[in-house]
Design an enzyme around this catalytic site. Structure first.
Site, PDB file in Angstrom:
ATOM      1  CG  LEU A   8      -1.662  -1.279   1.543  1.00  0.00           C
ATOM      2  CD1 LEU A   8      -2.738  -1.127   2.639  1.00  0.00           C
ATOM      3  CD2 LEU A   8      -2.505  -1.762   0.145  1.00  0.00           C
ATOM      4  CB  ALA A  10      -2.423   4.954  -2.768  1.00  0.00           C
ATOM      5  NE  ARG A  15       0.633   9.769  10.308  1.00  0.00           N
ATOM      6  CZ  ARG A  15       0.256   8.668  10.608  1.00  0.00           C
ATOM      7  NH1 ARG A  15       0.161   8.197  11.886  1.00  0.00           N
ATOM      8  NH2 ARG A  15      -0.242   7.923   9.613  1.00  0.00           N
ATOM      9  CG  ASN A 165      -2.282  -4.208  12.633  1.00  0.00           C
ATOM     10  OD1 ASN A 165      -1.688  -4.831  11.974  1.00  0.00           O
ATOM     11  ND2 ASN A 165      -3.190  -3.218  11.895  1.00  0.00           N
ATOM     12  NE  ARG A 329      32.791  17.049 -11.153  1.00  0.00           N
ATOM     13  CZ  ARG A 329      32.629  17.877 -12.005  1.00  0.00           C
ATOM     14  NH1 ARG A 329      33.732  18.909 -12.140  1.00  0.00           N
ATOM     15  NH2 ARG A 329      31.593  18.006 -13.205  1.00  0.00           N
ATOM     16  CE  LYS A 347      34.015  16.447 -16.984  1.00  0.00           C
ATOM     17  NZ  LYS A 347      33.257  17.763 -17.744  1.00  0.00           N
ATOM     18  CG  ASN A 373      54.876  14.982 -12.285  1.00  0.00           C
ATOM     19  OD1 ASN A 373      54.682  14.457 -11.419  1.00  0.00           O
ATOM     20  ND2 ASN A 373      55.036  16.447 -12.433  1.00  0.00           N
ATOM     21  CB  ALA A 376      51.640  22.547  -8.014  1.00  0.00           C
ATOM     22  CE1 TYR A 383      30.678  25.027 -21.262  1.00  0.00           C
ATOM     23  CE2 TYR A 383      31.016  26.791 -19.285  1.00  0.00           C
ATOM     24  CZ  TYR A 383      30.414  26.116 -20.299  1.00  0.00           C
ATOM     25  OH  TYR A 383      28.996  26.520 -20.385  1.00  0.00           O
TER      26      TYR A 383
HETATM   27  C1  UD1 Z   1      -1.718   1.713   9.696  1.00  0.00           C
HETATM   28  C2  UD1 Z   1      -2.807   0.528  10.485  1.00  0.00           C
HETATM   29  C3  UD1 Z   1      -2.375   0.381  12.120  1.00  0.00           C
HETATM   30  C4  UD1 Z   1      -0.972  -0.117  12.193  1.00  0.00           C
HETATM   31  C5  UD1 Z   1      -0.112   0.585  11.451  1.00  0.00           C
HETATM   32  C6  UD1 Z   1       1.245   0.031  11.435  1.00  0.00           C
HETATM   33  C7  UD1 Z   1      -4.902   1.079   9.621  1.00  0.00           C
HETATM   34  C8  UD1 Z   1      -6.266   1.679   9.501  1.00  0.00           C
HETATM   35  N1  UD1 Z   1      -4.125   1.266  10.583  1.00  0.00           N
HETATM   36  O1  UD1 Z   1      -1.816   2.683  10.620  1.00  0.00           O
HETATM   37  O2  UD1 Z   1      -3.240  -0.353  12.652  1.00  0.00           O
HETATM   38  O3  UD1 Z   1      -0.764  -0.334  13.457  1.00  0.00           O
HETATM   39  O4  UD1 Z   1      -0.576   0.826  10.116  1.00  0.00           O
HETATM   40  O5  UD1 Z   1       2.279   0.611  10.690  1.00  0.00           O
HETATM   41  O6  UD1 Z   1      -4.668   0.331   8.703  1.00  0.00           O
HETATM   42  N2  UD1 Z   1      -2.450   3.816   2.309  1.00  0.00           N
HETATM   43  C9  UD1 Z   1      -2.841   3.794   1.028  1.00  0.00           C
HETATM   44  N3  UD1 Z   1      -4.237   4.286   0.820  1.00  0.00           N
HETATM   45  C10 UD1 Z   1      -4.931   5.173   1.718  1.00  0.00           C
HETATM   46  C11 UD1 Z   1      -4.252   5.230   3.016  1.00  0.00           C
HETATM   47  C12 UD1 Z   1      -3.007   4.615   3.286  1.00  0.00           C
HETATM   48  O7  UD1 Z   1      -2.236   3.256  -0.037  1.00  0.00           O
HETATM   49  O8  UD1 Z   1      -6.020   5.620   1.544  1.00  0.00           O
HETATM   50  C13 UD1 Z   1      -1.067   3.601   2.250  1.00  0.00           C
HETATM   51  C14 UD1 Z   1      -0.139   4.284   3.003  1.00  0.00           C
HETATM   52  O9  UD1 Z   1       0.865   4.994   1.701  1.00  0.00           O
HETATM   53  C15 UD1 Z   1       1.089   3.630   3.856  1.00  0.00           C
HETATM   54  C16 UD1 Z   1      -0.026   2.650   4.147  1.00  0.00           C
HETATM   55  O10 UD1 Z   1      -0.974   2.491   3.403  1.00  0.00           O
HETATM   56  O11 UD1 Z   1       1.857   3.030   3.003  1.00  0.00           O
HETATM   57  C17 UD1 Z   1      -0.157   2.417   5.903  1.00  0.00           C
HETATM   58  O12 UD1 Z   1      -0.626   3.980   5.937  1.00  0.00           O
HETATM   59  P1  UD1 Z   1      -0.720   4.917   7.118  1.00  0.00           P
HETATM   60  O13 UD1 Z   1      -1.373   5.897   7.254  1.00  0.00           O
HETATM   61  O14 UD1 Z   1       0.836   5.089   7.481  1.00  0.00           O
HETATM   62  O15 UD1 Z   1      -1.288   4.208   8.368  1.00  0.00           O
HETATM   63  P2  UD1 Z   1      -1.017   3.849   9.911  1.00  0.00           P
HETATM   64  O16 UD1 Z   1      -1.955   5.372  10.509  1.00  0.00           O
HETATM   65  O17 UD1 Z   1       0.316   3.730  10.209  1.00  0.00           O
HETATM   66 CA    CA Z   2       2.142   3.772   9.005  1.00  0.00          CA
END
Ligand code: UD1
Ligand code: CA
Length: 473
Positions: A8, A10, A15, A165, A329, A347, A373, A376, A383
């Site tokens: 996941l 997206a 934060r 989790n 470089r 370079k 050689n 210095a 360029y």
């Molecule tokens: C989530 C879990 C939480 C867990 C934690 C572990 C849920 C509701 N919560 O919270 O229980 O303890 O991960 O790290 O699942 N993402 C999408 N689409 C969205 C939202 C998020 O693709 O609409 C992806 C984000 O890019 C990310 C991942 O899902 O890579 C997790 O999303 P994030 O917002 O970090 O979830 P947490 O608040 O950490």
């Molecule tokens: Ca997370």
């Protein structure tokens, strides 16, 4: 049927407080999401990634790995993300789901989770933390198990629950196809939580929660910049330890950064404060002095890199010496026994066997013949304000200090270039080139000039005294 992994990636990552999508933030040289994809591929899984925010950049970053993509129409939560990928997934089998923000995850842990999952409907990987902060909590009531997100905890739950989790699960695909469309949005943001699926599986007696055995850091979810720094520190420690156990000495591991895709041979010694970026390859026995920065380069056995050198995109052969305070470089190539000393920049240039530029020089777009050689202060003026031009220097040439070689220019083998020359034309083999105004000596003239100055000063003093006496008398 082999399991498929779904990452996941997206979410916006609000934060992080960044213009860059969270999953693209680099962790030791790879975007965070690439670490997750790499772990899945190491575990032998086909990878699909859910994208939306900065979709093009995420696709570009992962393109070379040969993964597939699904699109989440808008980021409405982790449950919604998986639901958006469902049409692209098989009707049955096992689906491993993981977040794109867990860069420390190892393939062994994924394999263990899949083994534990067996034929369950949903298996969640959990961990115990002294301070679970924002993680979703595992709530067990008799046989029943569910996940409560941190924002929905009451104070007693918040104080009591330590098992959280990890966001990493294995699912039965047929079950997901059945239950995901029925997920309900949660306040305050109206998101669909993937975590709700565990409770649904529990109601059918098909839920498992597997407590992660190793250190919890491995499952760290990076939500903000501080966690990002911690992830870099922890992964760096892991990489340095692996190198150390394979025969590398780090004189001060705490001040040394080692990124992914770094190869170090046995008996390599890395001084304090070094940064070894992605693509650094150092063969056995090489010593790298303190405070060097290396990236995407090849260093052969028997070469030496001395303190405070910066080497990027270069190739250094056996017996070559770089630094202290040298800069190589991209395209710099040092053949056997070549030497580049302090405050020399190279370079896109080859220094053939035994060629030397020991102090204060710029060598760009050039080939320096064997044993030549470079004095210095020598500059290859490559360029002209519009285009770059080449300088060719033959073997055994001697370039006097402070020479400007205005490219394109060819300086033959065994030539001698007088110090301070500005050369704009070819120098044939074996010639002496003088490219400066001829020196003129005027015999005795310094002594005469001094005498004249002294006489003038004496007369001025006399005049001043006369005026003063005139006024007083
Ligand atoms: C989530 C879990 C939480 C867990 C934690 C572990 C849920 C509701 N919560 O919270 O229980 O303890 O991960 O790290 O699942 N993402 C999408 N689409 C969205 C939202 C998020 O693709 O609409 C992806 C984000 O890019 C990310 C991942 O899902 O890579 C997790 O999303 P994030 O917002 O970090 O979830 P947490 O608040 O950490
Ligand atoms: Ca997370």
């Amino acid at each position: 049927m082999p399991a498929i992994a779904l990452i996941l990636a997206a979410g916006m990552g609000t934060r992080m407080r960044s213009r860059l999508a969270k999953v693209l933030h680099p962790v030791l040289g790879w975007p965070m999401v690439q670490h997750a994809a790499h772990a899945c591929q190491q575990a032998g899984l086909a990878v699909r990634v859910v994208v939306n925010h900065q979709e093009e950049a995420v696709r570009a970053a992962l393109g070379p790995l040969g993964v597939e993509f699904s699109r989440q129409s808008s980021p409405l939560g982790t449950g919604h993300a998986v639901a958006c990928a469902l049409p692209d997934l098989p009707a049955e089998g096992t689906l491993l789901v993981l977040p794109g923000d867990a860069p420390l995850l190892r393939s062994e842990t994924l394999a263990a989770l899949l083994a534990a999952h067996d034929q369950a409907l949903c298996t969640c990987l959990s961990m115990e933390l002294p301070d679970p902060a924002e993680y979703g909590r595992i709530v067990r009531e008799g046989q029943a198990v569910r996940i409560v997100e941190a924002v929905h905890l009451d104070p007693t739950e918040r104080a009591a629950l330590r098992e959280v989790n990890s966001g990493i699960y294995a699912f039965d695909l047929a079950f997901l196809h059945e239950v995901l469309p029925g997920l309900r949005p949660h306040p305050p943001k109206g998101e669909l939580y993937l975590t709700d699926v565990l409770e649904l599986a529990s109601e059918r007696g098909g839920a498992r929660v597997i407590l992660h055995r190793g250190p919890p850091e491995e499952l760290l979810g990076v939500n903000d910049r501080w966690a990002l720094s911690q992830a870099e520190g922890l992964l760096g420690e892991r990489l340095k330890r692996q190198h150390a156990l394979a025969g590398v000495s780090f004189q001060d591991p705490a001040s040394t950064r080692v990124e992914v895709e770094v190869q170090l041979g046995e008996d390599v010694v890395i001084g304090p404060g070094c940064v070894l970026r992605r693509g650094t390859r150092i063969q056995s026995g090489v010593e790298v002095g303190p405070h060097c920065v290396l990236a995407d380069c090849e260093v052969a056995s028997g070469a030496r890199i001395e303190a405070h050198s910066v080497v990027q995109g270069a190739k250094i052969a056996s017996g070559a010496v770089v630094g202290p305070f040298a800069r190589l470089r991209p395209g710099a190539e040092l053949r056997a026994g070549a030497r580049v000393g302090n405050f020399v920049e190279v370079k896109n240039a080859v220094l053939e066997e035994g060629a030397k530029a020991n102090h204060l020089a710029y060598i760009g777009d050039a080939r320096i013949g064997a044993r030549a050689n470079i004095g210095a202060g020598t500059i290859t003026c490559n360029y002209d304000g519009y285009r770059k031009h080449r300088t060719e220097i033959g073997e055994d040439a001697f370039i006097g200090s402070n020479s400007a070689l205005v490219a394109p220019v060819k300086i033959g083998a065994r030539t001698i270039v007088a110090a301070g020359s500005v050369l704009t034309r070819e120098v044939p083999d074996d010639a002496l080139a003088l490219g400066r105004a001829p020196q003129v000596n005027k015999e005795g003239m310094a002594r005469d000039l001094r005498a004249r100055s002294a006489e003038l000063a004496r007369r001025a003093a006399e005049l001043a005294r006369g005026e003063k006496e005139g006024r007083n008398g």
